[in-house]
Each structure stands twice: as C-alpha cells, then as structure tokens.
Write a protein that holds these residues in place. Structure first.
Motif, PDB file in Angstrom:
ATOM      1  N   LYS A  84     134.777 133.606 -73.978  1.00 48.67           N
ATOM      2  CA  LYS A  84     134.572 132.158 -73.930  1.00 48.67           C
ATOM      3  C   LYS A  84     135.097 131.579 -72.618  1.00 48.67           C
ATOM      4  O   LYS A  84     134.457 130.702 -72.023  1.00 48.67           O
ATOM      5  N   GLU A  88     132.906 129.675 -69.676  1.00 55.60           N
ATOM      6  CA  GLU A  88     133.221 128.353 -69.141  1.00 55.60           C
ATOM      7  C   GLU A  88     133.177 128.360 -67.614  1.00 55.60           C
ATOM      8  O   GLU A  88     132.719 127.391 -66.993  1.00 55.60           O
ATOM      9  N   GLU A 118     127.397 127.311 -73.082  1.00 58.16           N
ATOM     10  CA  GLU A 118     126.903 126.186 -73.871  1.00 58.16           C
ATOM     11  C   GLU A 118     125.526 125.714 -73.421  1.00 58.16           C
ATOM     12  O   GLU A 118     124.672 125.384 -74.248  1.00 58.16           O
TER      13      GLU A 118
END
Length: 450
Positions: A84, A88, A118
């Motif tokens: 994660k 980012e 995302e």
C-alpha cells in the motif's frame, strides 16, 4: 539559487534527528530542500534511516525522491515498504517513472502493488507501459499528454484540454487525433487563441509533426529530438495511434547512460558497473579486456622473439619498441574515437571509401612530420643514418596501418550491428600494438638488409 552542498555536519544533524525521532524538526529542516538533494542525502544514509525519511515525508515529494536515489538504495527502501505504501508513491508519479519502479519490484508483489493504486486509470496506464521493451520508445514514454479530436470545435477543445491538463505536469504540445486515436498533427496555442470558438480543429491544426514508433530505439529517439530541438515527441503504435509521449528529461537520461556505457567500453569495461559494485562484478567487467591485453602482449613478445638476431646486432631498435607501440595505439584510438563520435551523432557524410582515404591522408601527413623529427633525433643521437631511416620509415607505416584499423573497425562493427564504441578501447590498442611491432621489425629488417 545557491547550489545545494551536502556537508558532513548536515548529514550528522539529519542522522541525529532520525535517531531521536524528532519528526517536526526533520520536516522543517528539509521543507525547502529539493527532492533531488534529499535523494543525495538518502544515498548517504543507511537502509533504516533512508526508509524512515521516506515514510516521514509526504508522498508528493518522496515519490520524486525514489526516482532520483541510487538503484540499490531504492531497492532497499522499497523492500521495507508495504504494498500500500509503494502504491501511494506510484500514484504521485508520472506513468513512465512509476512503470520503471514497478519493473524493479519482485514479481510476487507486483500484482498486489498495482491493485493498491487508487486511481484505476493510472494503474491501467502503468500496466500498459510494462508490456514494452525497456530499450524502446514504448518503454521510455509516459502516457500523460494533452490530445484533442480533429472533429471538435475550439470551444469543446478548450474544455477538454483543461480537464486533461490536470493530470499532466508539463504541457509541451497539444496533439490532434482522429476518431480512431490516430495521430494527425499538432495544435498551435496561438491558433487556438485567435480562432473562432465554432471553428473545427481539423481546419486549424498543423499536420507536420515529428513522431516515433513504440519500437524505436531510445538512441534513435535522442537523435531525432536533438536534431529538431524538441522538448517532447509523440509516440505512435503500429497502426498510427497516439499512445504516449517522450519528454526531454527522459532523453537526457538516455544520453547520459549511453555516454557512460561508451566511456566504460572505451576504458575496457565490458559491463555496466559502478564503483560501489562488488569486487566480483567489477572483476567480471574488467577481466576479459585485461586478458585480451595479456594475449596481445604475449603476441608482441613472440613477434620480437622472431627478430632476436637483428635486435642483438642493433640494440637501439629494442629501445624504440615502446614508442612504436604507443604511436600505433594512440593513432588507432584517435581515428576510432572520431568515427565512433560521428556514428553516435549521425553526422558521418560520404562513403566508407572516402572516409578511409581521408584518414589515410591524415595519417600520412602526421606520420611524415613525426618521422622527420624522429629521423633527425635518432641520427644525431646515435650517428647511424640507416638505423634512423629504418625506424622513421617504420613509424610512417605503423601510423598508416593504425589509422586504417582505427577507421575501418568501428565502421565494420557498426555495419554488423555491434556497438562501435568497443573499437575505442583495448581492442583497437592491442591489435595496433601487435601489427605495429610486426611492421616495425619487418621494415627494419628490409632496410638494414639483415
């Protein structure tokens, strides 16, 4: 702007702040420091300290830092980040830089990292870039660009450009495509601003636009952009669809890497290595050419052994052997360096034959001038005109042959698809040494009648 300088005092202060976990002070200290300078700092920190720094600062800055740090430092940092956290960082980067980092990740976590991004469109673009060979325009390009449809009117075009520009760091050009996404041309900002809002783009765009194919070699892209002074160039696929763009900062990296590789090859290093690499890696890169030099030296010694009787009678010939070998090597490297530079810059004009003739005339002129000086020196030094003449004639012949080899070999390698930079290193020097020694003693034997 005062250039950044990393001092021992500053590095020690940063290490102390990290050790004491004084995050606020550390952020304040680095707030106005450029990301490239922070990357320089990270290169000097140990693995844990560098990772701490990356986790502390905001992703919009640390993502750029990751693109600038040394490859081994980046690998160590990424190994300490979660999927994660890596995602980012990738989310803040242009697609080309993000794809480069993903390409360095262990295969078992790539899918997991991609799934954590995302922005799904951004993730899709990164995956799309990964399918291209890294040594191609496709592997070099970024997906971020501004494009407009030829059937839009100016008003629609401006609205679409505003939306697209939000995701583009620098807008170098506005590209025009048709309904099939095929590149048609480029749009002048001046024409856009001075044209009626109801005018269709197909009536004002410029059809003359430079482009490269996704399979083009980066070196060729660099030549095109350098020749036409381009800040960016569009990339199209096999059917002419606009798929990305390459910007000048990427090309600067290509030119730098190519120059470093050529310099290492000229120095007799067969692999891309750095000073911090392991002793084993450095040995593997250097040993092949050192072995070639050993073979060349043994070969030269064997040749001299065949003229042992003549050397015994005229010992002065032995003393001039290093000079002959050095001149052969120097002339060969000079000739090959000029040819390799011309090939790299794509500015060699005329046929191979004309190039060889020019180099031979140049070698002859240099050889005659140097031989005349050597003749006078040797004659006055030893008082043996015939020996001085033999040495001088040999020098001319050696320079001519070295000039020929130094010119022909890189041209030959280039025709065969082999990097001609290899011809500026120990290969050309060793071959010229051997031929030079053989020619030297053969001519001396003829002139002296032995």
């Amino acid at each position: 702007m005062t250039p950044f300088k990393l001092t021992d005092e500053l590095l020690a202060e940063i290490e102390q702040l990290i050790e004491n976990q004084k995050n606020a002070d550390l952020k304040a200290l680095l707030e106005e420091v450029h990301y490239a300078d922070i990357a320089e700092i990270a290169n000097e920190l140990d693995e844990e300290e560098a990772t701490y720094l990356i986790k502390l600062l905001d992703s919009d800055k640390t993502s750029d830092i990751l693109t600038e740090v040394d490859e081994d430092v980046r690998e160590a940092i990424l190994s300490n980040l979660s999927s994660k956290e890596i995602a980012e960082e990738l989310g803040e980067l242009d697609t080309d830089d993000a794809a480069d980092i993903v390409g360095e990740l262990p295969k078992e976590i790539v899918q997991e990292v991609i799934s954590e991004i995302e922005d799904r469109e951004h993730a899709k673009d990164i995956v799309d870039l990964l399918r291209y060979d890294e040594n191609s325009a496709g592997g070099l390009m970024a997906k971020e660009l501004v494009k407009v449809n030829e059937n839009w009117n100016v008003l629609t075009c401006v609205k679409e450009m505003r939306a697209q520009a939000e995701n583009v760091t620098r807008v170098h050009s506005i590209y025009v495509v048709d309904n099939e996404e095929r590149l048609k041309g480029r749009l002048s900002l001046k024409d856009l601003l001075t044209t009626s809002t109801t005018t269709h783009i197909k009536d004002v765009y410029i059809s003359n636009v430079d482009w490269v194919n996704v399979n083009e070699k980066p070196e060729e892209v660099a030549k095109i952009m350098s020749k036409y002074d381009l800040e960016a160039i569009p990339v199209i696929d096999e059917v002419g669809r606009l798929v990305g763009r390459i910007t000048i900062d990427d090309i600067v990296d290509v030119i730098k890497e190519e120059a470093e590789k050529d310099y290492q090859m000229a120095a007799g290093i067969s692999q891309d290595v750095e000073a911090d690499d392991s002793i084993w890696d450095l040995t593997r890169a250097r040993l092949p050419w050192l072995f070639l030099g050993l073979v060349g030296g043994v070969g030269a010694a064997a040749i001299m052994g065949g003229f042992e009787a003549m050397i015994s009678k005229h010992a002065i010939l032995f003393f001039f052997t290093p000079l002959i070998a050095a001149m052969a090597g120097n002339v060969g490297v000079q000739s090959s360096a000029i040819i390799v530079q011309g090939l790299a810059n794509d500015d060699l004009k005329g046929s191979v034959g004309n190039r060889l003739i020019k180099e031979m005339l140049l070698a002859l002129l240099n050889g005659v001038i140097l031989a005349a000086i050597l003749l006078l020196f040797t004659w006055f030094w030893k008082g043996e005109f015939l020996v001085a003449l033999a040495i001088s004639i040999s020098l001319i012949a050696v320079i001519l042959v070295a000039g020929f080899i130094g010119t022909f070999i890189p041209l030959f390698l280039h025709k065969r698809g082999i990097d001609p930079a290899i011809a500026t290193g120990p290969f050309i020097t060793t071959s010229n040494d051997i031929f030079g020694i053989l020619i030297y003693f053969s001519i001396a034997k003829i002139v002296l009648g032995i």
